[in-house]
Design an enzyme around this catalytic site. Structure first.
Site, PDB file in Angstrom:
ATOM      1  N   LYS A 172      -2.373  -3.132   7.776  1.00  0.00           N
ATOM      2  CA  LYS A 172      -3.622  -2.765   8.434  1.00  0.00           C
ATOM      3  C   LYS A 172      -3.901  -3.700   9.599  1.00  0.00           C
ATOM      4  O   LYS A 172      -3.651  -4.901   9.514  1.00  0.00           O
ATOM      5  CB  LYS A 172      -4.778  -2.820   7.438  1.00  0.00           C
ATOM      6  CG  LYS A 172      -4.810  -1.664   6.455  1.00  0.00           C
ATOM      7  CD  LYS A 172      -6.058  -1.720   5.598  1.00  0.00           C
ATOM      8  CE  LYS A 172      -6.153  -0.529   4.666  1.00  0.00           C
ATOM      9  NZ  LYS A 172      -7.383  -0.579   3.829  1.00  0.00           N
ATOM     10  N   HIS A 206      -2.107   2.869  -6.100  1.00  0.00           N
ATOM     11  CA  HIS A 206      -2.771   1.624  -5.708  1.00  0.00           C
ATOM     12  C   HIS A 206      -2.928   0.675  -6.891  1.00  0.00           C
ATOM     13  O   HIS A 206      -2.970  -0.550  -6.704  1.00  0.00           O
ATOM     14  CB  HIS A 206      -4.132   1.913  -5.084  1.00  0.00           C
ATOM     15  CG  HIS A 206      -4.736   0.722  -4.407  1.00  0.00           C
ATOM     16  ND1 HIS A 206      -4.226   0.212  -3.226  1.00  0.00           N
ATOM     17  CD2 HIS A 206      -5.775  -0.078  -4.743  1.00  0.00           C
ATOM     18  CE1 HIS A 206      -4.934  -0.845  -2.866  1.00  0.00           C
ATOM     19  NE2 HIS A 206      -5.881  -1.044  -3.770  1.00  0.00           N
ATOM     20  N   ARG A 243      -0.120  -1.775  -6.907  1.00  0.00           N
ATOM     21  CA  ARG A 243      -0.300  -2.862  -5.935  1.00  0.00           C
ATOM     22  C   ARG A 243      -1.262  -3.905  -6.502  1.00  0.00           C
ATOM     23  O   ARG A 243      -1.020  -5.112  -6.393  1.00  0.00           O
ATOM     24  CB  ARG A 243      -0.829  -2.290  -4.619  1.00  0.00           C
ATOM     25  CG  ARG A 243      -1.316  -3.331  -3.606  1.00  0.00           C
ATOM     26  CD  ARG A 243      -1.712  -2.635  -2.302  1.00  0.00           C
ATOM     27  NE  ARG A 243      -2.663  -3.395  -1.520  1.00  0.00           N
ATOM     28  CZ  ARG A 243      -2.345  -4.345  -0.643  1.00  0.00           C
ATOM     29  NH1 ARG A 243      -1.078  -4.672  -0.454  1.00  0.00           N
ATOM     30  NH2 ARG A 243      -3.280  -4.968   0.050  1.00  0.00           N
ATOM     31  N   HIS A 248      -4.164  -9.105   2.976  1.00  0.00           N
ATOM     32  CA  HIS A 248      -5.592  -8.798   2.993  1.00  0.00           C
ATOM     33  C   HIS A 248      -6.225  -9.202   4.315  1.00  0.00           C
ATOM     34  O   HIS A 248      -5.698 -10.034   5.053  1.00  0.00           O
ATOM     35  CB  HIS A 248      -6.302  -9.513   1.843  1.00  0.00           C
ATOM     36  CG  HIS A 248      -6.178  -8.802   0.539  1.00  0.00           C
ATOM     37  ND1 HIS A 248      -6.352  -9.418  -0.675  1.00  0.00           N
ATOM     38  CD2 HIS A 248      -5.889  -7.505   0.248  1.00  0.00           C
ATOM     39  CE1 HIS A 248      -6.183  -8.536  -1.650  1.00  0.00           C
ATOM     40  NE2 HIS A 248      -5.905  -7.381  -1.109  1.00  0.00           N
ATOM     41  N   TYR A 284      -6.335 -22.589   8.101  1.00  0.00           N
ATOM     42  CA  TYR A 284      -6.446 -23.826   7.337  1.00  0.00           C
ATOM     43  C   TYR A 284      -5.165 -24.213   6.615  1.00  0.00           C
ATOM     44  O   TYR A 284      -5.011 -25.348   6.181  1.00  0.00           O
ATOM     45  CB  TYR A 284      -7.589 -23.699   6.320  1.00  0.00           C
ATOM     46  CG  TYR A 284      -8.915 -23.399   6.976  1.00  0.00           C
ATOM     47  CD1 TYR A 284      -9.394 -22.095   7.031  1.00  0.00           C
ATOM     48  CD2 TYR A 284      -9.664 -24.406   7.565  1.00  0.00           C
ATOM     49  CE1 TYR A 284     -10.602 -21.812   7.652  1.00  0.00           C
ATOM     50  CE2 TYR A 284     -10.878 -24.127   8.180  1.00  0.00           C
ATOM     51  CZ  TYR A 284     -11.339 -22.825   8.217  1.00  0.00           C
ATOM     52  OH  TYR A 284     -12.530 -22.547   8.833  1.00  0.00           O
ATOM     53  N   ARG A 335       0.871  -1.171   0.000  1.00  0.00           N
ATOM     54  CA  ARG A 335       0.000   0.000   0.000  1.00  0.00           C
ATOM     55  C   ARG A 335       0.907   1.219   0.000  1.00  0.00           C
ATOM     56  O   ARG A 335       2.024   1.176   0.516  1.00  0.00           O
ATOM     57  CB  ARG A 335      -0.907   0.010   1.232  1.00  0.00           C
ATOM     58  CG  ARG A 335      -1.834  -1.200   1.336  1.00  0.00           C
ATOM     59  CD  ARG A 335      -2.637  -1.154   2.636  1.00  0.00           C
ATOM     60  NE  ARG A 335      -3.579  -2.270   2.714  1.00  0.00           N
ATOM     61  CZ  ARG A 335      -3.309  -3.447   3.276  1.00  0.00           C
ATOM     62  NH1 ARG A 335      -2.109  -3.663   3.816  1.00  0.00           N
ATOM     63  NH2 ARG A 335      -4.221  -4.403   3.305  1.00  0.00           N
TER      64      ARG A 335
END
Length: 305
Positions: free
Chosen positions: A182, A250, A253, A276, A285, A159
């Protein structure tokens, strides 16, 4: 049709937008068209000349009917939201000019706009951008800064806020870069030698001395570079070389992810590289090792050499 007093108010509102709010002529024209559409619907709805009293006493049913009509006429969610915003703007102006009391219209929420993913650039457009972003301007270190930053965003899928937070401490590991994204989520991304070497070259001519924990990308006067400044550089690049209008920081990215996918990387590895929100769910998993990420990265990435 409109009462003459309303026509005069609209003229005053337009002058207010231009002189007091510094709106462009094109914006005022768009606002005027939205308001005209609303008042024409009010005229149809009431089957009589629209007066100041109609403006003051308009109810939620009329407004919602107008919004529904725009939707039926295939206005986009963005256009419908702008139309409602225009009418609210007009009513806000009326509060100041004719002392209209706080109106029910302000309680109506705008429709949600569809969230569109940014478009990926072609590999050719990326390479053109990387080749030419250093090719204009008259301050060498600024040109090299722009190229190093753009390469970093594309080569690591960062980002813009993450890239602008890179410090010398990030450069100490020759193989990986550790990013806190984030939600304070940490992810590890392999360093591409091409990107790292370019950043080292940039730091070699940067005219400002930095502590190890200071962001390395600086503005012309030595302060931390702001996203808006870099985006202005990209706007210049688009105009000079006729690159796609959707080219933004962006979009590089997003192109990082799209190109990895095109070259054979799997979605789960890309999710880890991008950091993400769904990453935490994915990790329950599957535990993808750093070595596997490096292998995927080195095998799939188009500018790895």
């Amino acid at each position: 049709m409109l009462d003459i007093s309303i026509q005069e108010l609209i003229k005053q509102w337009q002058k207010y937008l231009i002189l007091q709010r510094n709106y462009s002529n094109n914006t005022v024209i768009a606002y005027n068209n939205d308001l005209k559409h609303f008042l024409e619907f009010m005229n149809y709805y009431n089957s009589e000349l629209v007066t100041i009293n109609h403006i003051k006493t308009v109810d939620i049913r009329l407004i919602r009917s107008w919004l529904a009509k725009r939707k039926y006429e295939n206005f986009t969610a963005s256009s419908i939201a702008r139309g409602l915003s225009t009418v609210k703007n007009f009513y806000k102006f009326l509060e100041k000019t004719i002392l209209l009391n706080s109106h029910i219209i302000f309680s109506i929420k705008s429709p949600k706009k569809a969230k569109l993913l940014p478009k990926a650039l072609s590999v050719d457009d990326v390479l053109i951008s990387l080749e030419h972003i250093e090719g204009y301007g008259n301050v060498k270190w600024v040109e090299l800064r722009n190229k190093a930053l753009l390469v970093l965003i594309y080569a690591a899928g960062l980002r813009i806020s993450e890239a602008l937070s890179i410090t010398k401490l990030h450069l100490q590991n020759l193989e990986f870069i550790k990013i806190i994204g984030k939600g304070s989520k940490e992810r590890i991304i392999p360093w591409l030698p091409f990107a790292r070497n370019l950043i080292t070259k940039y730091l070699g001519i940067l005219p400002y001395k930095l502590d190890e924990n200071e962001p390395i990308f600086r503005g012309k006067h030595g302060k931390k570079l702001q996203p808006s400044v870099f985006n202005r550089e990209l706007i210049k690049l688009k105009r000079v070389y006729g690159l796609p209008e959707y080219l933004t920081a962006h979009s590089f990215r997003h192109s990082f992810a799209s190109h990895l996918l095109e070259y054979g990387a799997d979605l789960r590895s890309i999710q880890e590289l991008l950091g993400h929100k769904s990453l935490s769910t994915t990790q329950k998993y599957t535990q993808t090792s750093i070595k596997h990420l490096e292998a995927v990265y080195n095998t799939a990435y188009p500018i790895k050499k």
